[in-house]
Each structure stands twice: as C-alpha cells, then as structure tokens.
Write an enzyme that holds these catalytic residues in place. Structure first.
Site, PDB file in Angstrom:
ATOM      1  N   GLU A  54       0.829  -1.213   0.000  1.00 38.04           N
ATOM      2  CA  GLU A  54       0.000   0.000   0.000  1.00 38.04           C
ATOM      3  C   GLU A  54       0.858   1.256   0.000  1.00 38.04           C
ATOM      4  O   GLU A  54       1.851   1.347   0.742  1.00 38.04           O
ATOM      5  CB  GLU A  54      -0.891  -0.036   1.250  1.00 38.04           C
ATOM      6  CG  GLU A  54      -2.305   0.366   0.993  1.00 38.04           C
ATOM      7  CD  GLU A  54      -3.013  -0.554   0.014  1.00 38.04           C
ATOM      8  OE1 GLU A  54      -3.077  -0.207  -1.187  1.00 38.04           O
ATOM      9  OE2 GLU A  54      -3.505  -1.607   0.440  1.00 38.04           O
ATOM     10  N   ASP A  61      -4.451   0.600  -9.264  1.00 37.02           N
ATOM     11  CA  ASP A  61      -5.837   0.188  -9.465  1.00 37.02           C
ATOM     12  C   ASP A  61      -6.169  -0.130 -10.920  1.00 37.02           C
ATOM     13  O   ASP A  61      -6.841  -1.119 -11.212  1.00 37.02           O
ATOM     14  CB  ASP A  61      -6.770   1.285  -8.934  1.00 37.02           C
ATOM     15  CG  ASP A  61      -6.440   1.638  -7.488  1.00 37.02           C
ATOM     16  OD1 ASP A  61      -6.141   0.717  -6.712  1.00 37.02           O
ATOM     17  OD2 ASP A  61      -6.449   2.830  -7.149  1.00 37.02           O
ATOM     18  N   SER A  87     -14.024   1.380  -7.634  1.00 39.34           N
ATOM     19  CA  SER A  87     -15.129   1.397  -8.591  1.00 39.34           C
ATOM     20  C   SER A  87     -14.848   2.411  -9.703  1.00 39.34           C
ATOM     21  O   SER A  87     -15.177   2.170 -10.868  1.00 39.34           O
ATOM     22  CB  SER A  87     -16.440   1.737  -7.893  1.00 39.34           C
ATOM     23  OG  SER A  87     -16.351   2.992  -7.261  1.00 39.34           O
ATOM     24  N   ASP A 109       2.938   2.216  -4.847  1.00 35.60           N
ATOM     25  CA  ASP A 109       2.923   2.315  -6.321  1.00 35.60           C
ATOM     26  C   ASP A 109       3.538   3.615  -6.827  1.00 35.60           C
ATOM     27  O   ASP A 109       4.354   3.604  -7.753  1.00 35.60           O
ATOM     28  CB  ASP A 109       1.519   2.066  -6.919  1.00 35.60           C
ATOM     29  CG  ASP A 109       0.430   3.030  -6.486  1.00 35.60           C
ATOM     30  OD1 ASP A 109       0.653   3.820  -5.533  1.00 35.60           O
ATOM     31  OD2 ASP A 109      -0.659   3.001  -7.103  1.00 35.60           O
ATOM     32  N   TYR A 135      -3.959  12.045   0.792  1.00 36.83           N
ATOM     33  CA  TYR A 135      -3.271  11.236  -0.217  1.00 36.83           C
ATOM     34  C   TYR A 135      -2.196  12.077  -0.909  1.00 36.83           C
ATOM     35  O   TYR A 135      -1.043  11.676  -1.029  1.00 36.83           O
ATOM     36  CB  TYR A 135      -4.287  10.698  -1.239  1.00 36.83           C
ATOM     37  CG  TYR A 135      -3.692   9.721  -2.228  1.00 36.83           C
ATOM     38  CD1 TYR A 135      -3.753   8.355  -1.988  1.00 36.83           C
ATOM     39  CD2 TYR A 135      -3.044  10.156  -3.381  1.00 36.83           C
ATOM     40  CE1 TYR A 135      -3.200   7.447  -2.885  1.00 36.83           C
ATOM     41  CE2 TYR A 135      -2.485   9.263  -4.278  1.00 36.83           C
ATOM     42  CZ  TYR A 135      -2.578   7.909  -4.034  1.00 36.83           C
ATOM     43  OH  TYR A 135      -2.018   7.014  -4.920  1.00 36.83           O
ATOM     44  N   GLY A 180     -13.387   2.006  -1.293  1.00 33.72           N
ATOM     45  CA  GLY A 180     -11.952   1.798  -1.511  1.00 33.72           C
ATOM     46  C   GLY A 180     -11.678   0.562  -2.352  1.00 33.72           C
ATOM     47  O   GLY A 180     -10.605  -0.026  -2.287  1.00 33.72           O
ATOM     48  N   LEU A 181     -12.658   0.155  -3.159  1.00 25.74           N
ATOM     49  CA  LEU A 181     -12.487  -1.056  -3.973  1.00 25.74           C
ATOM     50  C   LEU A 181     -12.327  -0.706  -5.453  1.00 25.74           C
ATOM     51  O   LEU A 181     -12.464  -1.540  -6.324  1.00 25.74           O
ATOM     52  CB  LEU A 181     -13.677  -2.004  -3.765  1.00 25.74           C
ATOM     53  CG  LEU A 181     -13.855  -2.468  -2.305  1.00 25.74           C
ATOM     54  CD1 LEU A 181     -15.135  -3.265  -2.132  1.00 25.74           C
ATOM     55  CD2 LEU A 181     -12.650  -3.302  -1.849  1.00 25.74           C
ATOM     56  N   GLU A 221      -6.583  10.200 -15.119  1.00 25.53           N
ATOM     57  CA  GLU A 221      -6.995  10.459 -13.738  1.00 25.53           C
ATOM     58  C   GLU A 221      -6.167  11.602 -13.120  1.00 25.53           C
ATOM     59  O   GLU A 221      -6.703  12.477 -12.448  1.00 25.53           O
ATOM     60  CB  GLU A 221      -6.853   9.200 -12.901  1.00 25.53           C
ATOM     61  CG  GLU A 221      -7.342   9.436 -11.489  1.00 25.53           C
ATOM     62  CD  GLU A 221      -7.709   8.180 -10.760  1.00 25.53           C
ATOM     63  OE1 GLU A 221      -7.214   7.115 -11.142  1.00 25.53           O
ATOM     64  OE2 GLU A 221      -8.494   8.267  -9.799  1.00 25.53           O
TER      65      GLU A 221
HETATM   66  C1  GLA Z   1      -5.392   4.439  -4.068  1.00 25.69           C
HETATM   67  C2  GLA Z   1      -4.658   4.866  -5.338  1.00 25.69           C
HETATM   68  C3  GLA Z   1      -3.574   3.859  -5.722  1.00 25.69           C
HETATM   69  C4  GLA Z   1      -2.666   3.527  -4.538  1.00 25.69           C
HETATM   70  C5  GLA Z   1      -3.490   3.203  -3.284  1.00 25.69           C
HETATM   71  C6  GLA Z   1      -2.641   3.040  -2.061  1.00 25.69           C
HETATM   72  O1  GLA Z   1      -6.126   3.272  -4.300  1.00 25.69           O
HETATM   73  O2  GLA Z   1      -5.570   4.993  -6.419  1.00 25.69           O
HETATM   74  O3  GLA Z   1      -2.820   4.352  -6.811  1.00 25.69           O
HETATM   75  O4  GLA Z   1      -1.741   4.557  -4.302  1.00 25.69           O
HETATM   76  O5  GLA Z   1      -4.448   4.220  -3.014  1.00 25.69           O
HETATM   77  O6  GLA Z   1      -1.816   1.921  -2.169  1.00 25.69           O
END
Ligand code: GLA
Length: 376
Positions: free
Chosen positions: A30, A172, A126, A33, A224, A123-124, A160
């Site tokens: 987590e 994602d 979508s 990326d 974030y 947080g999945l 995005e």
């Molecule tokens: C979100 C972001 C991803 C990643 C995660 C954390 O889902 O879209 O790019 O950074 O958070 O791992």
C-alpha cells in the site's frame, strides 16, 4: 445484463457491445505504487459494465444506472473539445478516458451506458473499474493502434492525474485490466514487470474476508496528495530517484522519516508475501498483513478508527492477519481467516462495531476473479 438493457431503454436499439472491468483489493503493497515499488492486488467478482455504440458526430454521452434504477446523464460533449477542468463530477471519469485516448488517435464519439455492482466509496476502485471498462469500449469502437494492457493502465492513470485531477498511482488500473482469475498480480511498478501468482485460499482452508467499514473520511483526498508529496521530498533529500531505492532513512527529518520507513518496509513485505504465495504457503502471510496495517496506521498514518477496530477484532477472533486495503481513511479492510473461524470473526467484527455505535460493516469473501474484457 443491466447495462445492455439500460442501453436499449435509453437509446432504443441494441448496443454494439458490452465491456466490463472489476474492482480490486490489494493483498499487500500500500502506498508503494507512486514510489516505484511493488504491489500485489487481485480482482474482485464485482464489475462495472459499459454498453456502448460508436457515434459518427464526434459526440460523447454517458449515462449511469444506479442500483436503485436511478439514471444520471452527462453530455453530449464533443470529444475534440475535451480539456482538463472542463468536466467535473462522475462524468470526468469517462470523459477523461476519451480525452486521453484522443491523444493516441482514438477520437470517435460514442454513447455509453454504465451499470455495475462494485460498491462505491468502499476503496475497492469502482472509479477505476469504470475507467477501464470505458477505455476498452472506446478502443474496440474506434480505430487506432492498441497498446498493451500495462501501457493502457498508464494512459488511464494520466487521465486520472491530469483530467480528473487526482494524483493516484498505477495500482488500481493495472489490477482491473491485468488481473486473471484465481491469481494475485505481482507488479514491479518501476520496471512494469508483472507475474501472475496462483492464489487459491480455499484450497488451503482459508478465506480472505473483506470488511467494508462503510466510512470514507473527508481527509482522504488531501491526505493522499500530502503523503505523496512527502515521499517525493524524502527521496529528494536522500538523493534518490524514489523511495523504492531507499535503505537507510534515519537521517530524514522527523515528519518524513516514518513515511519513508513505511515504504521501505512495505516493499519488503510485498516481496516476502509473494515468496510465500509462490511456495503455496498462504498461511504464512498473516503476520505480514498485520505488520502492514500497523505500519500504515503508525508510520504512514492513513488508517482510521473503524479500520483499526475491524483489524483488531478480526485478529482477536482468530484471523491469521488483517490490514486496511487501498488508500485509507475508511473503505475496506481484509482479513485472512481459516474457514472454520470465519463465522466467529464476522460476529466479533459486528460486535466491535456495534459496541462503538459504528454503522454495521458489510462483509464478503474476496475471491480472486477475472480482469477486464469484452462481454459480447
Ligand atoms: C489508491 C490509489 C492507488 C494507490 C493506493 C494506495 O487506491 O488509487 O494508486 O496509491 O491508493 O496503495
């Protein structure tokens, strides 16, 4: 098929095709990326479907159909005139995809009708499932040279970052496009190298239980971006291209040190998890999951009380390990649970939430499923 039926209702004819893409959970890795590190997601059996037909007037329309049957409309907008900041709200996602594809020679218009069952705000991913399904639809409807799925994930990331305005990484989109059934996907984000690793928890008497806390704290978006900037600054101070390259981080200022420590330790945990899964020993990854959660809670500081309660209750009731998954500040946690303890873990999580007067979480088994593709 809800998207196709809704298309017929909206447009009075059959769609040219239906494309769909799944949401994901990240087993581990987590906030690595955008630090050029390692991730290990798998696709969920929940998907967003897009029924679509090309238009020859260069216009794009999009309609979403909610679970309750309520529809929302966007457009028509001219694909040739799309620009960052020009479209806001949910419509920025499909329009952003059309915008980025236009730069690569896919500039035809289309009618899109979108429906699906990926829980939103959990947080999945979508929104990434939506973007990936739209991208595949616009590809097949247009003419142009198609990139690999890994390259397409980068295009969608650009849409995005630059069109929607969210500074997210590659996790994602890559998961939604590239995952395959019954596997986790190991990705080295820097090199782009991918490996499909078989992951059949049930064959080992285990279940990955997803616990959707049903909360999404308002801090999520700004925090974030702050974390991401902090990581970039830490890498700069260490004289490194990114935190992927960091080993010794103790000289960093007190506000950046824990961020770097999380990234370094999390990358290590992804490698160890991947090794255990390659060795067909998923039972060994429990502690790595829980350590990942602690690191996200204490060092990276992206957890929240609901996620912490879910993880503690699950582990306390016999899960081998548990962690928040995704960006944090709400959303979903996952727990690796021996099947005979699933009922006990579910009850313990429900009881812990009830005790604190939290809304009851939604729980479901997370089973590695197929990535994006054309349905017909
Ligand atoms: C979100 C972001 C991803 C990643 C995660 C954390 O889902 O879209 O790019 O950074 O958070 O791992």
């Amino acid at each position: 098929m809800r998207a196709a039926e809704a298309f017929r209702r909206e447009h009075g004819r059959d769609p040219a095709g239906v494309w769909s893409a799944p949401g994901r959970v990240n087993l581990i890795g987590e906030h690595t990326d955008y630090n050029d590190g390692f991730v290990l997601p798998f696709a969920l059996p929940f998907r967003i479907a897009v029924a679509a037909t090309a238009r020859d007037d260069g216009l794009l329309t999009a309609t979403t159909v909610g679970d309750d049957g309520v529809t929302q409309h966007a457009g028509p907008v001219a694909v040739a005139e799309l620009h960052p900041g020009g479209v806001t709200g949910w419509a920025a996602y499909p329009c952003g995809v059309a915008w980025v594809l236009r730069d690569h020679g896919f500039d035809s218009g289309a009618d899109l009708v979108i429906a699906g069952d990926v829980p939103t705000g959990a947080g999945l991913s979508s929104s990434h499932a939506l973007q990936c399904a739209v991208a595949l639809a616009l590809f097949d409807l247009g003419s142009g040279e198609k990139p690999s799925l890994a390259e397409l994930a980068r295009w969608i990331q650009r849409s995005e970052n630059d069109f929607v305005g969210a500074p997210t990484g590659l996790l994602d989109q890559t998961a939604s496009l590239c995952c395959v059934d019954a596997h986790v996907l190991f990705v080295d984000v820097r090199s782009g190298e991918q490996e499909q690793i078989p992951f059949d928890a049930a064959a080992h008497g285990l279940e990955v239980l997803a616990i959707d806390t049903r909360v999404r704290h308002s801090l999520a978006d700004s925090a974030y971006g702050d974390r991401r900037k902090g990581c970039e600054r830490a890498a700069e101070l260490l004289g490194l291209p990114s935190l992927r390259d960091a080993r010794e981080v103790s000289g960093l200022p007190a506000d950046l040190l824990p961020l770097a420590r999380h990234v370094v330790s999390e990358n290590e945990r992804v490698l160890r998890t991947a090794e255990a899964l390659r060795a067909q020993a998923p039972g060994r990854i429990g502690d790595l999951l829980t350590e990942s959660h602690r690191s996200l809670r204490d060092d990276y500081r992206v957890s929240c009380v609901e996620l912490d309660v879910a993880v503690e209750a699950a582990v306390g009731a016999g899960a081998l390990g548990a962690r928040m998954t995704g960006g944090g500040f709400g959303g979903t946690a996952i727990a690796l649970v021996p099947v005979e303890r699933v009922a006990r873990v579910r009850s313990a999580v429900l009881a812990a939430f009830a005790e604190r007067s939290f809304e009851a979480p939604r729980m479901f088994p997370a089973v590695p499923s197929a990535g994006a593709g054309r349905e017909f």
